[in-house]
Design an enzyme around this catalytic site. Structure first.
Site, PDB file in Angstrom:
ATOM      1  N   ASP A  45     -83.651-108.587 -32.268  1.00  0.00           N
ATOM      2  CA  ASP A  45     -82.436-108.620 -31.465  1.00  0.00           C
ATOM      3  C   ASP A  45     -82.713-108.465 -29.977  1.00  0.00           C
ATOM      4  O   ASP A  45     -83.766-107.983 -29.557  1.00  0.00           O
ATOM      5  CB  ASP A  45     -81.516-107.466 -31.863  1.00  0.00           C
ATOM      6  CG  ASP A  45     -82.040-106.105 -31.366  1.00  0.00           C
ATOM      7  OD1 ASP A  45     -83.184-105.767 -31.713  1.00  0.00           O
ATOM      8  OD2 ASP A  45     -81.312-105.417 -30.626  1.00  0.00           O
TER       9      ASP A  45
ATOM     10  N   ASP B  97     -95.324-103.969 -30.639  1.00  0.00           N
ATOM     11  CA  ASP B  97     -95.314-104.271 -29.206  1.00  0.00           C
ATOM     12  C   ASP B  97     -96.205-103.235 -28.509  1.00  0.00           C
ATOM     13  O   ASP B  97     -97.428-103.344 -28.569  1.00  0.00           O
ATOM     14  CB  ASP B  97     -93.855-104.219 -28.742  1.00  0.00           C
ATOM     15  CG  ASP B  97     -93.657-104.639 -27.306  1.00  0.00           C
ATOM     16  OD1 ASP B  97     -94.472-105.414 -26.796  1.00  0.00           O
ATOM     17  OD2 ASP B  97     -92.674-104.195 -26.676  1.00  0.00           O
TER      18      ASP B  97
ATOM     19  N   VAL C 148     -88.765-112.041 -27.616  1.00  0.00           N
ATOM     20  CA  VAL C 148     -88.320-112.985 -28.646  1.00  0.00           C
ATOM     21  C   VAL C 148     -87.140-112.429 -29.441  1.00  0.00           C
ATOM     22  O   VAL C 148     -86.976-111.222 -29.578  1.00  0.00           O
ATOM     23  CB  VAL C 148     -89.467-113.361 -29.602  1.00  0.00           C
ATOM     24  CG1 VAL C 148     -90.548-114.127 -28.867  1.00  0.00           C
ATOM     25  CG2 VAL C 148     -90.059-112.123 -30.281  1.00  0.00           C
TER      26      VAL C 148
ATOM     27  N   ASP D 172     -90.672-105.495 -37.791  1.00  0.00           N
ATOM     28  CA  ASP D 172     -90.431-106.818 -37.214  1.00  0.00           C
ATOM     29  C   ASP D 172     -91.506-107.185 -36.196  1.00  0.00           C
ATOM     30  O   ASP D 172     -92.032-108.294 -36.220  1.00  0.00           O
ATOM     31  CB  ASP D 172     -89.029-106.906 -36.579  1.00  0.00           C
ATOM     32  CG  ASP D 172     -88.734-105.805 -35.559  1.00  0.00           C
ATOM     33  OD1 ASP D 172     -89.567-104.885 -35.384  1.00  0.00           O
ATOM     34  OD2 ASP D 172     -87.664-105.859 -34.926  1.00  0.00           O
TER      35      ASP D 172
ATOM     36  N   LYS E   2     -83.471-101.991 -37.873  1.00  0.00           N
ATOM     37  CA  LYS E   2     -82.830-103.072 -38.585  1.00  0.00           C
ATOM     38  C   LYS E   2     -83.654-104.355 -38.493  1.00  0.00           C
ATOM     39  O   LYS E   2     -83.420-105.297 -39.225  1.00  0.00           O
ATOM     40  CB  LYS E   2     -81.455-103.368 -37.958  1.00  0.00           C
ATOM     41  CG  LYS E   2     -80.527-102.186 -37.870  1.00  0.00           C
ATOM     42  CD  LYS E   2     -79.298-102.569 -37.015  1.00  0.00           C
ATOM     43  CE  LYS E   2     -78.750-101.328 -36.377  1.00  0.00           C
ATOM     44  NZ  LYS E   2     -77.674-101.651 -35.413  1.00  0.00           N
ATOM     45  N   GLY E   3     -84.603-104.383 -37.573  1.00  0.00           N
ATOM     46  CA  GLY E   3     -85.307-105.625 -37.252  1.00  0.00           C
ATOM     47  C   GLY E   3     -86.040-106.250 -38.427  1.00  0.00           C
ATOM     48  O   GLY E   3     -86.228-107.470 -38.459  1.00  0.00           O
TER      49      GLY E   3
HETATM   50  P1  IMP Z   1     -93.008-100.678 -29.741  1.00  0.00           P
HETATM   51  O1  IMP Z   1     -92.705 -99.257 -30.096  1.00  0.00           O
HETATM   52  O2  IMP Z   1     -93.160-100.884 -28.256  1.00  0.00           O
HETATM   53  O3  IMP Z   1     -94.166-101.267 -30.510  1.00  0.00           O
HETATM   54  O4  IMP Z   1     -91.710-101.498 -30.030  1.00  0.00           O
HETATM   55  C1  IMP Z   1     -91.319-101.844 -31.271  1.00  0.00           C
HETATM   56  C2  IMP Z   1     -89.847-102.189 -31.284  1.00  0.00           C
HETATM   57  O5  IMP Z   1     -89.401-102.743 -30.030  1.00  0.00           O
HETATM   58  C3  IMP Z   1     -89.611-103.257 -32.305  1.00  0.00           C
HETATM   59  O6  IMP Z   1     -89.351-102.704 -33.570  1.00  0.00           O
HETATM   60  C4  IMP Z   1     -88.442-104.003 -31.721  1.00  0.00           C
HETATM   61  O7  IMP Z   1     -87.232-103.396 -32.143  1.00  0.00           O
HETATM   62  C5  IMP Z   1     -88.561-103.851 -30.236  1.00  0.00           C
HETATM   63  N1  IMP Z   1     -89.185-105.055 -29.617  1.00  0.00           N
HETATM   64  C6  IMP Z   1     -90.384-105.156 -29.024  1.00  0.00           C
HETATM   65  N2  IMP Z   1     -90.618-106.398 -28.573  1.00  0.00           N
HETATM   66  C7  IMP Z   1     -89.511-107.112 -28.897  1.00  0.00           C
HETATM   67  C8  IMP Z   1     -89.134-108.497 -28.714  1.00  0.00           C
HETATM   68  O8  IMP Z   1     -89.851-109.338 -28.161  1.00  0.00           O
HETATM   69  N3  IMP Z   1     -87.914-108.848 -29.190  1.00  0.00           N
HETATM   70  C9  IMP Z   1     -87.071-107.978 -29.821  1.00  0.00           C
HETATM   71  N4  IMP Z   1     -87.381-106.694 -30.033  1.00  0.00           N
HETATM   72  C10 IMP Z   1     -88.592-106.261 -29.561  1.00  0.00           C
HETATM   73 MG    MG Z   2     -85.016-103.600 -31.997  1.00  0.00          MG
END
Ligand code: IMP
Ligand code: MG
Length: 181
Positions: free
Chosen positions: A160, A104, A154, A101, A44-45
């Site tokens: 969220d 990470d 953030v 969104d 949803k982000g």
């Molecule tokens: P990844 O798979 O670790 O790259 O994470 C991606 C998902 O983690 C994003 O789509 C977000 O939903 C969540 N996420 C990562 N960092 C943040 C943050 O700082 N704030 C909110 N959601 C985050």
């Molecule tokens: Mg999320």
């Protein structure tokens, strides 16, 4: 929408976000002139960036939505992606632009990109509103990045914590006291 003591600081104001989205829109418009663009929103982000970015892409395009979850809750993702809601459109022949969104660890997007590539689209690129390169584990880069941010959690503008704060019109750094950090 957020209490003062839940917010450490404002990272991106509404005005800054507007400028970012405009820039992304013109880059994408230039690059996809002769392509068959299908913009895929990762729910949803990406709801805010998706809605604003689409209006800055001055091209014919189609849109679709997908929901994935990296198992578990908390402030980091675990590395395994599960499809909660799949796309409706068959990807054959489309130039896919995934809109996320935040990038990470990269686990979500690298696994999502792999899944979409098996469906034989013409191309797959990634547009992420925010990029936290310090935390990258997967070998993945976004083709379009709104803003590179430091390693802080953030919220706002779609992002969220525990499903809250998505409706903030700005991006703020969440006070670690909220998640017990
Ligand atoms: P990844 O798979 O670790 O790259 O994470 C991606 C998902 O983690 C994003 O789509 C977000 O939903 C969540 N996420 C990562 N960092 C943040 C943050 O700082 N704030 C909110 N959601 C985050
Ligand atoms: Mg999320």
């Amino acid at each position: 929408m957020i209490k003062e003591n839940e917010l450490k600081s404002v990272l991106l104001s509404e005005e800054e976000i507007k400028a970012i989205v405009k820039r992304l829109g013109s880059e994408i418009t230039a690059d996809y002139k002769d392509k068959n663009l299908l913009v895929v929103s990762v729910l949803k982000g990406s709801v805010m960036i998706m809605a604003d970015l689409l209006r800055e892409i001055k091209l014919p395009l189609k849109i679709d939505f997908m929901a994935v979850s990296s198992y578990g809750s908390g402030t980091s993702s675990s590395g395994t992606v599960k499809i909660i809601k799949d796309l409706d459109i068959n990807l054959g022949g489309y130039d896919i632009l995934i809109v996320e969104d935040i990038l990470d660890s990269g686990a979500t997007l690298s696994s999502l990109k792999e899944i979409l590539l098996t469906r034989k689209p013409a191309s797959v690129k990634i547009c992420t509103f925010l990029d936290k390169p310090d935390r990258r584990k997967a070998d993945i880069k976004a083709d379009y990045v709104g803003a590179v941010i430091p390693d802080e959690f953030v919220v706002g503008y779609g992002l969220d914590y525990d499903e809250k704060y998505r409706n903030l019109p700005f991006v703020g750094i969440l006070s670690p006291s909220v998640y017990g950090g």
